[in-house]
Each structure stands twice: as C-alpha cells, then as structure tokens.
Design a protein around this motif. Structure first.
Motif, mmCIF file in Angstrom:
data_model
loop_
_atom_site.group_PDB
_atom_site.id
_atom_site.type_symbol
_atom_site.label_atom_id
_atom_site.label_comp_id
_atom_site.label_asym_id
_atom_site.label_seq_id
_atom_site.Cartn_x
_atom_site.Cartn_y
_atom_site.Cartn_z
ATOM 1 N N VAL A 1 15.423 48.381 12.620
ATOM 2 C CA VAL A 1 16.601 48.622 13.606
ATOM 3 C C VAL A 1 17.462 47.065 13.526
ATOM 4 O O VAL A 1 16.753 46.148 13.120
ATOM 5 C CB VAL A 1 16.520 48.515 14.738
ATOM 6 C CG1 VAL A 1 17.522 48.499 15.451
ATOM 7 C CG2 VAL A 1 15.836 49.512 15.378
ATOM 8 N N VAL A 2 18.494 46.647 13.410
ATOM 9 C CA VAL A 2 19.799 45.985 12.845
ATOM 10 C C VAL A 2 20.427 45.754 13.918
ATOM 11 O O VAL A 2 20.962 44.625 14.342
ATOM 12 C CB VAL A 2 20.634 46.214 11.105
ATOM 13 C CG1 VAL A 2 19.623 45.910 10.311
ATOM 14 C CG2 VAL A 2 21.451 47.128 11.463
ATOM 15 N N ASN A 3 21.028 46.680 14.287
ATOM 16 C CA ASN A 3 22.048 46.586 16.072
ATOM 17 C C ASN A 3 21.742 47.709 16.275
ATOM 18 O O ASN A 3 20.516 48.787 16.056
ATOM 19 C CB ASN A 3 23.035 46.794 15.319
ATOM 20 C CG ASN A 3 23.832 45.468 14.756
ATOM 21 O OD1 ASN A 3 23.879 44.455 15.752
ATOM 22 N ND2 ASN A 3 24.572 45.451 13.222
ATOM 23 N N PRO A 4 22.068 47.651 17.541
ATOM 24 C CA PRO A 4 21.382 48.670 19.001
ATOM 25 C C PRO A 4 22.180 50.190 18.501
ATOM 26 O O PRO A 4 22.672 50.171 17.977
ATOM 27 C CB PRO A 4 22.190 48.312 20.352
ATOM 28 C CG PRO A 4 21.652 46.874 20.011
ATOM 29 C CD PRO A 4 21.941 46.298 18.527
ATOM 30 N N GLY A 5 21.215 51.150 17.384
ATOM 31 C CA GLY A 5 21.697 52.482 17.430
ATOM 32 C C GLY A 5 21.781 52.602 16.011
ATOM 33 O O GLY A 5 22.205 53.909 15.891
ATOM 34 N N LEU B 1 10.011 41.225 20.656
ATOM 35 C CA LEU B 1 9.524 42.734 22.088
ATOM 36 C C LEU B 1 10.500 42.413 23.046
ATOM 37 O O LEU B 1 10.870 41.633 23.535
ATOM 38 C CB LEU B 1 8.233 42.531 22.229
ATOM 39 C CG LEU B 1 7.297 42.388 21.166
ATOM 40 C CD1 LEU B 1 5.682 41.921 21.843
ATOM 41 C CD2 LEU B 1 6.890 43.992 21.196
ATOM 42 N N PRO B 2 11.618 42.956 23.015
ATOM 43 C CA PRO B 2 12.882 43.152 24.087
ATOM 44 C C PRO B 2 12.122 43.623 25.481
ATOM 45 O O PRO B 2 10.995 44.382 25.398
ATOM 46 C CB PRO B 2 13.630 44.164 23.240
ATOM 47 C CG PRO B 2 13.019 44.915 23.244
ATOM 48 C CD PRO B 2 11.348 44.410 21.781
ATOM 49 N N GLY B 3 12.754 42.916 26.023
ATOM 50 C CA GLY B 3 12.537 43.194 27.494
ATOM 51 C C GLY B 3 13.167 44.350 28.505
ATOM 52 O O GLY B 3 14.038 45.391 27.332
ATOM 53 N N PRO B 4 12.782 45.358 29.752
ATOM 54 C CA PRO B 4 13.688 46.749 29.617
ATOM 55 C C PRO B 4 15.253 46.336 29.896
ATOM 56 O O PRO B 4 15.644 47.815 30.190
ATOM 57 C CB PRO B 4 12.515 46.991 30.423
ATOM 58 C CG PRO B 4 12.194 45.201 31.246
ATOM 59 C CD PRO B 4 11.968 44.512 30.645
ATOM 60 N N LEU B 5 15.272 44.893 29.747
ATOM 61 C CA LEU B 5 17.307 44.986 30.686
ATOM 62 C C LEU B 5 17.673 44.817 29.529
ATOM 63 O O LEU B 5 18.800 44.170 29.164
ATOM 64 C CB LEU B 5 16.839 44.005 31.804
ATOM 65 C CG LEU B 5 16.553 44.590 32.884
ATOM 66 C CD1 LEU B 5 16.642 44.202 34.379
ATOM 67 C CD2 LEU B 5 17.135 46.596 33.282
ATOM 68 N N ASP B 6 17.312 44.047 28.284
ATOM 69 C CA ASP B 6 17.576 44.000 27.039
ATOM 70 C C ASP B 6 18.357 44.327 26.164
ATOM 71 O O ASP B 6 19.867 43.764 25.523
ATOM 72 C CB ASP B 6 16.459 43.365 26.049
ATOM 73 C CG ASP B 6 15.649 41.988 26.599
ATOM 74 O OD1 ASP B 6 16.615 41.229 27.185
ATOM 75 O OD2 ASP B 6 15.338 41.261 25.503
ATOM 76 N N GLY C 1 16.866 53.665 24.586
ATOM 77 C CA GLY C 1 17.096 54.881 23.344
ATOM 78 C C GLY C 1 17.593 53.613 22.353
ATOM 79 O O GLY C 1 16.789 54.052 21.157
ATOM 80 N N SER C 2 17.797 52.623 21.681
ATOM 81 C CA SER C 2 18.871 52.560 21.522
ATOM 82 C C SER C 2 18.396 51.800 20.114
ATOM 83 O O SER C 2 19.133 51.273 19.492
ATOM 84 C CB SER C 2 20.263 51.411 22.142
ATOM 85 O OG SER C 2 19.670 49.980 22.413
ATOM 86 N N LEU C 3 17.211 50.879 20.830
ATOM 87 C CA LEU C 3 15.984 50.465 19.179
ATOM 88 C C LEU C 3 14.935 51.897 18.956
ATOM 89 O O LEU C 3 14.168 51.134 17.848
ATOM 90 C CB LEU C 3 15.007 49.474 19.808
ATOM 91 C CG LEU C 3 16.186 48.330 20.083
ATOM 92 C CD1 LEU C 3 15.192 47.328 20.945
ATOM 93 C CD2 LEU C 3 17.072 47.752 19.282
#
Length: 75
Positions: free
Chosen positions: A43-47, A61-66, A70-72
């Motif tokens: 993954v290089v960018n969301p989606g 490890l992204p947080g739930p609001l980052d 589903g974008s990652l």
C-alpha cells in the motif's frame, strides 16, 4: 536438486530490498549473471497498491481515525 536462484536480502534501517539472480555458472567468469530486484506489492497511498523495489523497514499501525475504513486493504 540444484538451486535455481541466488537470493540477496538487504535489511536496511529505513528500507529493505530483495534481489535474485540465476544460480547457474557462466562460461565467462568475468561476466556475472543479471541481478533483478524483487518488487513487493504494498500500500503506497490510501486505496492504491503498487509493486515497489524497496520495502519500508518499519511497521506503521494506523489508528482507527487515520484513514477511511478499508482504504488500506490489500486486494
């Protein structure tokens, strides 16, 4: 069974890479086999998933609001 490839792994502090070459001997000892980088899907960018030769040497490890839900996700 003879090995088909020689694999090299560079575990850097910022990025890591994997390379490979054919394991067979060459007729000319001054001409080495071609070395190729192994592209790793990531993954290089969301989606957006893309194969890259360098892989980050850390885990984010992204947080739930980052990012949007589903974008990652990988395909």
């Amino acid at each position: 069974m003879q090995p088909q490839f020689v694999i090299g792994i560079d575990l850097g502090t910022t990025n890591s890479a994997v390379a490979f070459a054919g394991a067979g001997s060459t007729a000319d000892p001054h001409r080495l086999p071609e070395v190729s980088l192994f592209a790793v899907p990531q993954v290089v960018n969301p989606g957006e998933v893309r194969e890259e030769a360098l892989l980050p040497s850390f885990l984010y490890l992204p947080g739930p609001l980052d990012f949007p839900a589903g974008s990652l996700a990988l395909p």
